[in-house]
Write a protein that holds these residues in place. Sequence first.
Motif, PDB file in Angstrom:
ATOM      1  N   UNK A   5      -5.799   7.175  -1.428  1.00  0.00           N
ATOM      2  CA  UNK A   5      -6.188   7.044   0.619  1.00  0.00           C
ATOM      3  C   UNK A   5      -6.358   5.396   1.241  1.00  0.00           C
ATOM      4  N   UNK A   6      -5.628   5.169   0.582  1.00  0.00           N
ATOM      5  CA  UNK A   6      -5.438   3.640   1.424  1.00  0.00           C
ATOM      6  C   UNK A   6      -3.940   3.787   2.071  1.00  0.00           C
TER       7      UNK A   6
ATOM      8  N   UNK B 208      -9.031  13.607  10.185  1.00  0.00           N
ATOM      9  CA  UNK B 208      -7.104  13.984   9.778  1.00  0.00           C
ATOM     10  C   UNK B 208      -7.057  13.224   8.564  1.00  0.00           C
ATOM     11  N   UNK B 209      -7.328  12.099   8.030  1.00  0.00           N
ATOM     12  CA  UNK B 209      -7.429  11.413   6.023  1.00  0.00           C
ATOM     13  C   UNK B 209      -8.129  12.087   5.888  1.00  0.00           C
ATOM     14  N   UNK B 210      -9.238  12.469   5.831  1.00  0.00           N
ATOM     15  CA  UNK B 210      -9.253  13.568   4.736  1.00  0.00           C
ATOM     16  C   UNK B 210      -8.383  14.619   4.101  1.00  0.00           C
TER      17      UNK B 210
ATOM     18  N   UNK C 247       0.853  -1.230  -0.088  1.00  0.00           N
ATOM     19  CA  UNK C 247       0.057   0.057   0.540  1.00  0.00           C
ATOM     20  C   UNK C 247       0.906   0.833  -0.166  1.00  0.00           C
TER      21      UNK C 247
ATOM     22  N   UNK D 217      -4.859   5.673   4.373  1.00  0.00           N
ATOM     23  CA  UNK D 217      -4.498   5.230   5.773  1.00  0.00           C
ATOM     24  C   UNK D 217      -4.575   3.998   6.773  1.00  0.00           C
TER      25      UNK D 217
ATOM     26  N   UNK E 223      -9.885   8.635  10.623  1.00  0.00           N
ATOM     27  CA  UNK E 223     -10.545   8.056   9.816  1.00  0.00           C
ATOM     28  C   UNK E 223     -11.665   8.687   9.064  1.00  0.00           C
TER      29      UNK E 223
ATOM     30  N   UNK F  54      -7.794   5.083  -4.812  1.00  0.00           N
ATOM     31  CA  UNK F  54      -7.900   4.176  -3.920  1.00  0.00           C
ATOM     32  C   UNK F  54      -6.812   4.072  -3.923  1.00  0.00           C
TER      33      UNK F  54
ATOM     34  N   UNK G  59      -5.578  13.253   3.157  1.00  0.00           N
ATOM     35  CA  UNK G  59      -5.213  13.220   1.363  1.00  0.00           C
ATOM     36  C   UNK G  59      -5.747  14.626  -0.018  1.00  0.00           C
ATOM     37  N   UNK G  60      -6.905  15.718   1.472  1.00  0.00           N
ATOM     38  CA  UNK G  60      -7.086  16.871   0.530  1.00  0.00           C
ATOM     39  C   UNK G  60      -5.795  17.746   0.683  1.00  0.00           C
TER      40      UNK G  60
END
Lengths: 289, 443
Positions: free
Chosen positions: B85-86, B153-155, B58, B89, B150, B82, B158-159
């Motif tokens: 984002x994976x 913070x992750x978004x 990943x 994560x 998830x 994907x 990602x952004x």
Amino acid sequence: MTNSTITKKHSNERTFQIINKTIITIVLTIVAMAVLYPLIYLVSAAFAPGNSISSLNIIPFKDGVTLEHYRFLFNNTNYMLWFKNTFLIALGTSVTTVLTCAIAAYVFSRFRFPFKKSMMLSLLILQIFPSFVGMVAIYVILLRIGGLDTLWGMVLIYLAGNIPYNTWLVKSYIDSIPRSLDEAARIDGASNARTFFQIVLPLAKPIIIFLAITSFTGPWMEFVFSKMILRSNAKQTLALGLFSFVTDKKNEFTTFCAGALIIAIPFVIFFVLTQRILVTSLSSGALKE
Amino acid sequence: MIATASAAEIPSRTKVLVTSLLFMGLAHLLYLKQYIKGIFFASIEVLFFIFLPRIWEKIVGMITLGDPQPNLPIRERDHSMFMLIDGIMILAVILIFVMLYYLSVKSALSGWQEIQINGKFPDKGSFFSEIGDKAFPVAGLMPAILLVLFFVIVPLVFSACVAFTNYSAPKNIPPNNTVDWVGLDNFRALFGGDAIWTGAMGRVAAWTLIWATLATITCYAGGIIMAVVLQESRIRLKTVFRSIFILPYAVPTVVSMLIWQNLLNGSFGTVNRTLIALGLITKDTVIPWLSDPKMARFMCIAINLWAGFPYFMLLTMGTMTSINKDQYEAADIDGASPIQRFRFITLPQVLYQTMPLIIMSFTFNINNFGAIFFLTGGNPIVADSTITSARGTDIMVTWIYKLTITLLKYNYASVLAVCIFVILAPFAIYNFRRTKSFKEGEL
């Protein structure tokens, strides 16, 4: 100073006060009219014949009163379904937000543990960013866990967005509850869970009610995430349904008003009834953090 | 049975430290006789090693973002987003793992200390009840931490990452095509590289700041004025007026803004039609409330005042009731006029108490999507709107929405998100320094 000048001064002051009051009343009335202006049209359009804004009489209620828009809403659209979906999302968000934030706030307030400072600091910084800055990522994550076009997916998004600010809010409140109360319970042999549910939670009732209400009202008119996540007809919410009446393609302003009025009325009644509590909770919640 | 430890059984601190660092939970199992904890920690590390190849895969995917595979059917091609984002994560999972590792070492050391002090191993009974009680804070925090990690913070991460890729229509939309890292290209394009986009960026950024400043000041001033007039006037209808004035706060923004949008419509709206009926304007000179860029901007602020002053009015009234009445009595005895009382007693205290909220309100208005989107929709169209989708009254957040939903220019939308982050960071710090916990040294 003679008697007559004293009375003269008094009457002067009285006329001054009367003029003053009149001016203030006039100003207040003008402001009140400006405030009421769109709301009167909201009510009148909800019961006015015709469809679009152009057919609406400029004098409210001039063209008579009709219930056809309500008949249309309940018979020809999915209004009840939108209402049900929105209600379920709001209820789910409210319950989960209260549970998650209250327990987390209690733990933050009463326990010492590693990473506590950095966690609280992150929550504080995160509360300032609107959650839809990361909406593409949220979309992909929900896609990954099968949460697209589901109501629980919406609850998850709203819940996560509520946590940073509200955990701090409740924590500040629990901080103000004397520790001696839960320490006494601990000495009597109560477990952590019992202390929380039977001692702390009842004492934190005001902030819990405040949190329950604000997190319940939040989702009613949320648009951005609903639009992105809820695609199928069976999963539409009120905000999406009502917005569809006034898009560029069609202007069914009166139907929109009819539907919006049903939502606005409980909100207004609630706010007017609770304005006194609202004033104190706004100032104490926000000012004395 | 109480296990009394002889001197030989008590391990040295170095032994505990080294074994706990070597493998999670090893010290618990070998020296501390805390078998349940040990097995728990050890199984986490075992799981980590089992999944290590996938984790590695990943991470590599996140770095490469996949290869173009035009020969494969679309379903089997690499989906760059994907993969990204994976990857993020997985990074979050690794973060949790590292934190747990740290916790396991800490727990081993504190366990060792306890044995050292008590001179014996903790007996089993107390150990079990302790686990049950210790589980409460952990279990209580877990949902909040996982959700924030998830879904918040992750978004955000990602952004921030997408701002450095070319994730945009028409060429780089998965699953048909892959996305690549492009470094600072997007920032260059929006800050000087591409004339049209730079122009739009400058316009929107400037308007966002002007909007947030004016919207905050007008609502704040309006709220204070109305609160003072209501509170000081001592007229009988005070409660009636107050109930009327809080109506805009009670009606959901979407509803009130959409109504205003229709009422202010240039040719069909009731406002213009009323003015025509009153003979103030003619059919040919209708006022372009929302279709002239300057006028539309003015209306945004004016309508926002309508919607926003009740909040500050309520707040000010709340603080005014908390002002000590003795001060007013003293002022009356000294012969102060009502204006002087307001100027020297009420205003300073209200300002002092509500000042932090001005800052909060400013950040709120930077992000005030609803007030713009439902009133004007960003309209009217200006010169570069067809290319950039940014219209006359669009602020950064509404532009982000349009870039994402209509243009599919995720890369530029993310650059904007990063900009908002940079603008708001000082306020986040301010927010932090203001809290009681910070002032009392808890943080």
